[in-house]
Design a protein around this motif. Structure first.
Motif, short mmCIF file in Angstrom:
data_model
loop_
_atom_site.label_atom_id
_atom_site.label_comp_id
_atom_site.label_asym_id
_atom_site.label_seq_id
_atom_site.Cartn_x
_atom_site.Cartn_y
_atom_site.Cartn_z
N GLY A 180 4.67 6.76 -6.25
CA GLY A 180 3.25 6.66 -6.58
C GLY A 180 2.92 5.80 -7.78
N LYS A 234 0.83 -1.21 0.00
CA LYS A 234 0.00 0.00 0.00
C LYS A 234 0.87 1.26 0.00
N GLY A 235 2.04 1.18 0.59
CA GLY A 235 2.97 2.28 0.68
C GLY A 235 3.94 1.99 1.82
N PRO A 236 4.92 2.85 2.08
CA PRO A 236 5.28 4.02 1.27
C PRO A 236 6.04 3.61 0.02
N GLU A 281 -10.92 0.79 0.46
CA GLU A 281 -9.68 1.30 1.07
C GLU A 281 -8.42 0.70 0.45
N THR A 292 -6.33 1.42 -1.64
CA THR A 292 -5.62 2.47 -2.37
C THR A 292 -4.12 2.36 -2.10
N CYS A 293 -3.36 3.31 -2.63
CA CYS A 293 -1.93 3.40 -2.35
C CYS A 293 -1.63 4.77 -1.77
N THR A 294 -0.57 4.85 -0.99
CA THR A 294 -0.13 6.14 -0.45
C THR A 294 1.38 6.18 -0.45
N GLN A 295 1.93 7.31 -0.91
CA GLN A 295 3.39 7.44 -0.93
C GLN A 295 3.96 7.64 0.47
N ARG A 296 3.14 8.14 1.37
CA ARG A 296 3.59 8.35 2.76
C ARG A 296 2.75 7.48 3.69
N PHE A 297 3.40 6.52 4.31
CA PHE A 297 2.70 5.56 5.17
C PHE A 297 3.70 5.14 6.25
#
Length: 335
Positions: free
Chosen positions: A83, A78-80, A317, A319-324
């Motif tokens: 993107g 999912k991350g980080p 939910e 999704t992806c996130t660059q900050r995790f």
């Protein structure tokens, strides 16, 4: 017997791994390699992953001798991370989860490294040094979270090494950090470099600027070789990391230290950490390039722990996130 497939593509490595109750059945991986002196751009990296992901998926299933019907859960990073590469692989994970009618779990990339390291080495409750191209963190477990005791305040240690490799026009095959490590083994003269530890945190950007600005004149003087500069950079940044890790171990009363992440393959870093650990009566745990470097099995292993403790990700939910951040994840599978 729970069978989990994990998809990883947060940077320039694309990996898909299949794990059955902590045993790695398959773990194929391909790497996007750019010409010497160049880094990898998100858009181009995503195109690489899109071009290879189905071949890697087929290889993972064949090597594991597992049919889709035997898989219990699909996991993805999912991350980080970057993107575009993250999304390019997550799309495939979501697609197969729907096609195979399986639950899906979004995994934190760092948690993947930690759980893979614990599984492979047998470390029970280590202080963790997580070092890669995108992350540098000193971590210890406490009260259902992996707590960050110290971290970089700017760039990651792997990014520092990679960018200096570009200055020297070193090959990116198999990785710039690996090629710096090989050159450093032949270095003989230690060049004094800025040593920046701020409490429990470290800083590499000023150190990198310093050696980048002076590399040409140092080499031109005839006093120093490229090998000497690689040796000096490694010794300095690794000493900073060992210092902050030791402080975390002292605070936690820890007798185990685990190195994870791509830079964790570096034998010199392992040697320095082992010397410190022995002086403290502690034990070093580390893995080789199969599991240190980003791979699908680590995502599958962390996903397995999450799944067995009752966690899955709601479809809306995924999704992806660059900050995790590492400490955002509730660690439901540990006491």
């Amino acid at each position: 017997m729970t069978v989990v497939i994990g998809f990883e593509g947060s940077a320039n490595k694309l990996g898909i791994g299949i794990v059955r109750d902590g045993k790695v059945l398959s773990n194929p991986r391909v790497t996007y390699i750019t010409p010497p002196g160049e880094g990898f751009l998100p858009r181009d990296t995503a195109k690489h992953h899109q071009a290879h992901v189905l071949d890697v998926l087929e290889k993972a299933l064949l090597e594991a001798n597992v049919k889709p019907s035997e898989i219990d859960v699909v996991c993805y990073t999912k991350g980080p991370g970057m993107g575009a590469p993250l999304v390019s692989v997550a799309v495939v994970a979501r697609t197969v989860a729907q096609l195979w009618n399986k639950p899906i779990i979004g995994v934190n990339h760092c948690i993947g490294h930690i759980e893979m390291g614990r599984t492979i080495t047998g470390a029970e409750n280590p202080t963790v040094l997580y070092v890669s191209g995108g992350n540098t963190q000193v971590i210890a477990y406490s009260q259902k979270r992996y707590r960050i005791f110290g971290e970089t305040v700017d760039i990651a240690v792997g990014n520092c090494l990679d960018r200096f490799a570009r200055v020297l026009k070193l090959s990116n095959d198999p990785s710039p950090g690996y090629n710096i490590e090989q050159m450093a083994k032949r270095g003989k003269i230690l060049v004094p470099l800025p040593y920046v530890v701020k409490g429990m945190d470290v800083s590499f950007s000023g150190l990198l600027s310093y050696i980048e600005d002076r590399a040409e004149s140092l080499l031109g003087s005839g006093q120093y070789t490229k090998e000497d500069l690689c040796f000096s950079l490694q010794e300095t940044v690794f000493a900073m990391l060992v210092e902050t890790t030791e402080r975390a171990m002292a605070h936690c009363g820890s007798k185990e230290v685990l190195i994870v992440g791509g830079v964790g393959c570096n034998v010199r870093l392992q040697d320095m950490m082992e010397k410190m650990a022995k002086e403290r009566g502690a034990t070093l745990f580390a893995t080789d390039e199969r599991f240190c470097i980003d791979n699908g099995a680590m995502i599958a292993q962390a996903g397995l722990e999450m799944y067995l403790s009752g966690q899955t990700t709601k479809w809306e939910e995924t999704t992806c996130t660059q900050r995790f951040r590492t400490d955002e994840v509730e660690v439901t599978w540990r006491d």
